[in-house]
Write an enzyme that holds these catalytic residues in place. Structure first.
Site, mmCIF file in Angstrom:
data_model
loop_
_atom_site.group_PDB
_atom_site.id
_atom_site.type_symbol
_atom_site.label_atom_id
_atom_site.label_comp_id
_atom_site.label_asym_id
_atom_site.label_seq_id
_atom_site.Cartn_x
_atom_site.Cartn_y
_atom_site.Cartn_z
ATOM 1 N N ASN A 77 -10.730 -2.563 -6.040
ATOM 2 C CA ASN A 77 -10.156 -1.852 -7.177
ATOM 3 C C ASN A 77 -10.401 -1.892 -8.804
ATOM 4 O OD1 ASN A 77 -6.892 -2.816 -5.459
ATOM 5 N ND2 ASN A 77 -7.856 -0.563 -4.655
ATOM 6 N N ASP B 144 0.847 -1.372 -0.200
ATOM 7 C CA ASP B 144 0.525 0.168 -0.160
ATOM 8 C C ASP B 144 1.042 1.266 -0.005
ATOM 9 O OD1 ASP B 144 -2.904 1.725 0.092
ATOM 10 O OD2 ASP B 144 -3.117 1.409 2.322
#
Ligand code: FPP
Length: 261
Positions: free
Chosen positions: A86, A38
């Protein structure tokens, strides 16, 4: 998995002050490390760059992480590359990521051959663009005979969707008489997950300081130790990996039981 200790020592030679290879016990390296990568976007934005540059830099961090994992002798490395959520990102970013997955995989195939790495994918690949899907299949085919570390890429992966899919498959097997409902146990469920045949992760690393699981491996992480670092993913490197392993080794893993003091 076997490791070349001389090579490992050389790889870890120029250590920063706070960490060195001698801080960890090579006999107790976790067999499966999983990573939520991330912070690519924030890494880029902090440098006044487009988010896409963060993903491109993230590929370098991932390459080093694969090499580190092989050198440390892990049985498996898994990484969360693209979640079912996503797809909600701007189309341009989704397209860039799909393109990056495909081009990176082709480019890194020689590394996988050299290091005897076997590729796996966790997630529903059917929904991917054809080019990305085809390259992933090629990666699977070309590495299927490898006997070294498993490198599992979670792409279009969501843990709840994975568990629902396992339930559908098991229900089908009960309906067609392949198994009896009373025989459904944890082992049967685990065998219907994308990770079938892999050991559960012993260590989960998440970069960029977020304290969330983000729908990742909810079943498989039941007893996993967590290591969260504030480092953004593109900055992640072999030293931070070692700090994570050191933290893992300092934990008292009880699996719900008690450990004699
Ligand atoms: C998280 O950063 C990263 C991703 C969603 C994509 C991961 C992709 C890579 C590391 C590129 C290479 C991967 C492969 C498999 C070739 P973010 O965009 O969520 O960052 P932010 O939280 O700062 O916005």
């Amino acid at each position: 998995m076997q490791r070349d200790e001389a090579l490992l020592r050389e790889y870890y030679a120029a250590a920063p002050a706070d960490i060195s290879l001698s801080d960890i016990d090579l006999e107790r390296v976790p067999s499966h490390v999983s990573i939520i990568m991330d912070g690519n976007g924030r890494w880029a934005q902090a440098r006044g760059l487009d988010r896409s540059k963060g993903h491109v830099a993230g590929v370098d961090a991932l390459r080093e992480t694969v090499t580190t994992s092989v050198r440390l002798g892990l049985d498996a490395l898994s990484v969360y590359a693209f979640s079912t959520e996503n797809w909600r990102r701007p189309q341009r970013e989704v397209d860039l990521l799909m393109h990056l997955f495909a081009t990176t995989l082709v480019k890194e195939l020689p590394l996988f051959h050299q290091e005897n790495v076997r590729l796996r994918f966790l997630g529903d690949l059917e929904a991917l663009p054809k080019k990305t899907y085809d390259v992933f299949q090629r990666g699977l085919d070309e590495t299927s005979g490898h006997t070294g570390m498993i490198f599992a890429l979670a792409v279009n992966y969501g843990s709840r969707a994975e568990i629902a899919r396992a339930c559908r498959q098991i229900a089908d097997e009960v309906a067609t008489g392949i198994i009896d409902a009373s025989a459904i146990d944890e082992q049967v469920v685990a065998e219907h997950l994308y990770t079938t045949g892999m050991p559960d992760p012993e260590l989960l690393i998440r970069t960029s300081g977020e304290l969330r699981l983000s729908n990742y491996l909810l079943w498989q992480l039941a007893y996993t130790e967590f290591y969260v670092t504030d480092m953004m993913w593109p900055d992640f490197n072999r030293w931070e990996f070692l700090r994570a392993v050191r933290a893992f080794q300092s934990r008292n893993r009880r699996f719900g039981g008690v450990v004699a003091s």
